[in-house]
Design a protein around this motif. Structure first.
Motif, PDB file in Angstrom:
ATOM      1  N   UNK A 131       0.817  -1.210   0.000  1.00 18.34           N
ATOM      2  CA  UNK A 131       0.000   0.000   0.000  1.00 18.34           C
ATOM      3  C   UNK A 131       0.853   1.264   0.000  1.00 18.34           C
ATOM      4  N   UNK A 132       2.005   1.194   0.647  1.00 16.67           N
ATOM      5  CA  UNK A 132       2.850   2.383   0.766  1.00 16.67           C
ATOM      6  C   UNK A 132       3.804   2.568  -0.405  1.00 16.67           C
ATOM      7  N   UNK A 133       4.014   1.522  -1.211  1.00 17.91           N
ATOM      8  CA  UNK A 133       4.961   1.653  -2.313  1.00 17.91           C
ATOM      9  C   UNK A 133       4.507   2.692  -3.344  1.00 17.91           C
ATOM     10  N   UNK A 134       3.224   2.724  -3.744  1.00 14.32           N
ATOM     11  CA  UNK A 134       2.792   3.803  -4.646  1.00 14.32           C
ATOM     12  C   UNK A 134       2.979   5.173  -4.015  1.00 14.32           C
ATOM     13  N   UNK A 135       2.742   5.274  -2.692  1.00 12.66           N
ATOM     14  CA  UNK A 135       2.959   6.537  -1.983  1.00 12.66           C
ATOM     15  C   UNK A 135       4.426   6.942  -2.077  1.00 12.66           C
ATOM     16  N   UNK A 136       5.332   5.977  -1.904  1.00  8.30           N
ATOM     17  CA  UNK A 136       6.768   6.274  -1.980  1.00  8.30           C
ATOM     18  C   UNK A 136       7.133   6.822  -3.348  1.00  8.30           C
ATOM     19  N   UNK A 137       6.551   6.256  -4.398  1.00  6.49           N
ATOM     20  CA  UNK A 137       6.840   6.743  -5.751  1.00  6.49           C
ATOM     21  C   UNK A 137       6.340   8.169  -5.954  1.00  6.49           C
ATOM     22  N   UNK A 138       5.139   8.466  -5.463  1.00  2.94           N
ATOM     23  CA  UNK A 138       4.610   9.834  -5.564  1.00  2.94           C
ATOM     24  C   UNK A 138       5.492  10.787  -4.763  1.00  2.94           C
ATOM     25  N   UNK A 139       5.972  10.336  -3.611  1.00  3.90           N
ATOM     26  CA  UNK A 139       6.846  11.158  -2.782  1.00  3.90           C
ATOM     27  C   UNK A 139       8.151  11.482  -3.505  1.00  3.90           C
ATOM     28  N   UNK A 140       8.741  10.492  -4.166  1.00  2.72           N
ATOM     29  CA  UNK A 140       9.979  10.722  -4.915  1.00  2.72           C
ATOM     30  C   UNK A 140       9.724  11.688  -6.069  1.00  2.72           C
ATOM     31  N   UNK A 141       8.580  11.526  -6.755  1.00  2.00           N
ATOM     32  CA  UNK A 141       8.230  12.458  -7.832  1.00  2.00           C
ATOM     33  C   UNK A 141       8.085  13.878  -7.287  1.00  2.00           C
ATOM     34  N   UNK A 142       7.493  14.001  -6.097  1.00  2.00           N
ATOM     35  CA  UNK A 142       7.366  15.321  -5.462  1.00  2.00           C
ATOM     36  C   UNK A 142       8.732  15.939  -5.215  1.00  2.00           C
ATOM     37  N   UNK A 194      12.546   8.785   4.246  1.00  3.66           N
ATOM     38  CA  UNK A 194      13.183   7.977   5.280  1.00  3.66           C
ATOM     39  C   UNK A 194      12.142   7.145   6.020  1.00  3.66           C
ATOM     40  N   UNK A 195      11.079   7.799   6.471  1.00  4.20           N
ATOM     41  CA  UNK A 195      10.029   7.119   7.241  1.00  4.20           C
ATOM     42  C   UNK A 195       9.279   6.103   6.391  1.00  4.20           C
ATOM     43  N   UNK A 196       8.885   6.513   5.193  1.00  2.60           N
ATOM     44  CA  UNK A 196       8.109   5.621   4.322  1.00  2.60           C
ATOM     45  C   UNK A 196       8.922   4.387   3.952  1.00  2.60           C
ATOM     46  N   UNK A 200      11.351   3.035   5.606  1.00  2.00           N
ATOM     47  CA  UNK A 200      11.524   2.182   6.783  1.00  2.00           C
ATOM     48  C   UNK A 200      10.287   1.344   7.059  1.00  2.00           C
ATOM     49  N   UNK A 201       9.104   1.937   6.919  1.00  2.26           N
ATOM     50  CA  UNK A 201       7.866   1.187   7.160  1.00  2.26           C
ATOM     51  C   UNK A 201       7.680   0.114   6.089  1.00  2.26           C
ATOM     52  N   UNK A 202       7.991   0.452   4.835  1.00  3.83           N
ATOM     53  CA  UNK A 202       7.918  -0.542   3.761  1.00  3.83           C
ATOM     54  C   UNK A 202       8.882  -1.690   4.057  1.00  3.83           C
ATOM     55  N   UNK A 203      10.076  -1.348   4.531  1.00  2.00           N
ATOM     56  CA  UNK A 203      11.066  -2.374   4.841  1.00  2.00           C
ATOM     57  C   UNK A 203      10.625  -3.267   5.996  1.00  2.00           C
ATOM     58  N   UNK A 204       9.833  -2.743   6.911  1.00  2.00           N
ATOM     59  CA  UNK A 204       9.296  -3.558   8.004  1.00  2.00           C
ATOM     60  C   UNK A 204       8.534  -4.748   7.437  1.00  2.00           C
ATOM     61  N   UNK A 205       7.610  -4.449   6.514  1.00  4.75           N
ATOM     62  CA  UNK A 205       6.821  -5.519   5.912  1.00  4.75           C
ATOM     63  C   UNK A 205       7.666  -6.462   5.081  1.00  4.75           C
ATOM     64  N   UNK A 206       8.616  -5.896   4.318  1.00  2.00           N
ATOM     65  CA  UNK A 206       9.448  -6.727   3.456  1.00  2.00           C
ATOM     66  C   UNK A 206      10.326  -7.665   4.270  1.00  2.00           C
ATOM     67  N   UNK A 207      10.931  -7.150   5.335  1.00  2.00           N
ATOM     68  CA  UNK A 207      11.834  -7.973   6.136  1.00  2.00           C
ATOM     69  C   UNK A 207      11.081  -9.052   6.910  1.00  2.00           C
ATOM     70  N   UNK A 208       9.851  -8.749   7.350  1.00  4.85           N
ATOM     71  CA  UNK A 208       9.023  -9.784   7.990  1.00  4.85           C
ATOM     72  C   UNK A 208       8.733 -10.890   6.976  1.00  4.85           C
ATOM     73  N   UNK A 209       8.354 -10.495   5.769  1.00  8.40           N
ATOM     74  CA  UNK A 209       8.054 -11.485   4.726  1.00  8.40           C
ATOM     75  C   UNK A 209       9.287 -12.315   4.404  1.00  8.40           C
ATOM     76  N   UNK A 210      10.452 -11.654   4.269  1.00 12.55           N
ATOM     77  CA  UNK A 210      11.682 -12.378   3.963  1.00 12.55           C
ATOM     78  C   UNK A 210      12.047 -13.349   5.090  1.00 12.55           C
TER      79      UNK A 210
END
Length: 460
Positions: free
Chosen positions: A103-114, A352-354, A356-366
């Motif tokens: 859910x946050x990955x599209x947000x991260x992309x919009x943030x980088x575009x910003x 930074x925050x976004x 880190x939160x995305x990485x939380x989910x990814x690292x749990x999955x890994x």
């Protein structure tokens, strides 16, 4: 419509090279420059070492993915592997946590575009760019689920070509005495004040760069030969890691610390382009990053919208809301709009925050991916009776599990807090849909064809 499409099956048309290109395109190699400032600050100028640590962790995890994709060739998610290898409830919670990152990955992309646009147009309020890009991406996905796979190869080659030119330009500057003043040096790996704790913390941030290598598992049903999938996963990680290592090494040689771009640590890519080659190259460099981020934004937005739709169709989420497909656009319109609303969070969040939160989910999955190898092969299949099996199905995944846990426990406090709150909501929801854990949650896999979704699948 082909017979395969009518039967809800995917056409087997992808070879090894095509799958690796899709994986690398999803990873977006130029992200190494987006996060460089943040990681350089955290590691005291040792970004390549952070990438090296992350690459080791991701390589071990990729090996685990390869084993499981061979055991479950029709699946494509940590959720499914964990559900089958460990327990349906554990699988559900792993999928729930991973959903937060999706859910946050599209947000991260919009943030980088910003951040790109704020550099080019500093007088325009950032929230306006967020609204514009969120509307453009949401509207595009709402009208058609057609992915960016046809353009991934072109965008990837363009991005890599620009990265090579950028590397040559900054290498020339280093040779002339800028930065460290030497092209061959161990300085980028030790930084100005080496601290392993900071390196590990930096590695938790750069995990964000690797997210997407596991996405190639969803192409298992489209591979000409499913036996290439383990190799495709590992090759994607190794090539992506090599790009990140080389990119960060030369950038660190040119900028040993953040003093020259302190104002732009949140996303120094456009400023790097300006320093390397002036206004003209800055536009080419920024355009490459912008195009890749926009493509990633479209793909990730469409992907999570489809994932929510599959969860709705399977009864994991309320079907009336999440399982609906618009009869006009033939897209999961409600889900697309929900993801668009989430993307508006890019107005007030930082990368930074976004990340880190995305990485939380990814690292749990890994982590649970690696545990699933032990559970499925060593325990359920009994492959623990000789040295080879013990090494492959116990020693290797145990090392991989410890490595991912090492990164996970070093995430920042905000990401751990948000992650555990999300997990708590998931436990409550799981208790609700299972009648107090008295029955198993319904299964789903986001890569599987869904009955009644053919029109959308044709456009995807």
């Amino acid at each position: 419509m082909s017979q395969q499409a009518q039967q809800g099956q995917l056409k087997r048309s992808l070879d090894l090279r095509a799958i690796v290109f899709l994986g690398l395109g999803y990873m977006t190699p130029m992200v190494v420059y987006n996060t460089f400032g943040l990681v350089s600050e955290r590691t005291n100028g040792a970004v390549p070492t952070a990438y090296l640590v992350a690459l080791v962790v991701m390589t071990f995890t990729a090996i685990s993915y390869g084993k499981l994709v061979r055991a479950f060739p029709g699946a494509g998610s940590a959720y499914t592997y964990t559900r089958e290898a460990i327990h349906p409830n554990v699988g559900f919670l792993v999928g729930w946590i991973a959903l937060l990152g999706h859910l946050l990955f599209p947000l991260a992309n919009v943030l980088i575009l910003r951040l790109y646009m704020e550099y080019v147009f500093p007088d325009v309020p950032g929230w306006m760019f967020v609204v514009v890009f969120a509307v453009i991406i949401t509207g595009s996905v709402a009208l058609s689920m057609r992915g960016t796979s046809n353009f991934n190869g072109i965008l990837l080659i363009y991005s890599l070509a620009v990265m090579v030119i950028f590397t040559v330009l900054i290498s020339m500057q280093v040779s002339e005495g800028r930065g460290t003043g030497t092209l061959l040096s161990g300085a980028p790996f030790v930084g100005t004040d080496f601290d392993m704790t900071n390196i590990i913390y930096g590695a938790t941030l750069v995990c964000f760069s690797f997210i997407g290598f596991d996405a190639v598992t969803v192409y298992a049903q489209e591979a000409k030969d499913q036996r290439v999938m383990p190799r495709a996963i590992l090759i994607t990680v190794l090539i992506g890691g090599a790009i990140f290592l080389l990119g960060s090494y030369f950038a660190q040689q040119r900028w040993p610390d953040v003093s020259e771009f302190a104002e732009y640590t949140g996303n120094p890519l456009p400023h790097f382009g300006f320093i390397a080659g002036g206004d003209v190259f800055m536009w080419f460099f920024t355009a490459a990053g912008f195009a890749a981020t926009m493509a990633s934004g479209l793909a990730s937005h469409a992907s999570v919208s489809r994932m929510l739709m599959v969860m709705g169709r399977k009864g994991v989420l309320p079907k009336r809301v999440f399982g609906h497909v618009s009869p006009k656009t033939h897209t999961p319109l409600t889900n697309v709009l929900i993801v668009g609303l989430v993307s508006l969070g890019a107005m007030f969040l930082d990368l930074d925050t976004v990340a880190s939160v995305i990485n939380f989910g990814a690292l749990i999955a890994f982590t649970f991916m690696n545990i699933s190898v032990i559970a499925w092969f060593a325990i359920r299949q009994g492959k623990r009776k000789n040295g080879k099996d013990i090494f492959n199905y116990i020693v290797m995944p145990v090392i991989a599990t410890l490595l991912t846990v090492m990164l996970w426990v070093n995430l920042d406090e905000i990401s751990l807090t948000v992650g555990f709150i999300w997990l708590g909501v998931g436990v409550i929801y799981l208790a609700f849909i299972t009648g107090g854990f008295n029955k198993q949650p319904k299964g789903f896999d986001e890569s599987e064809p869904v009955t009644g979704f053919n029109k959308v699948a044709d456009e995807a």
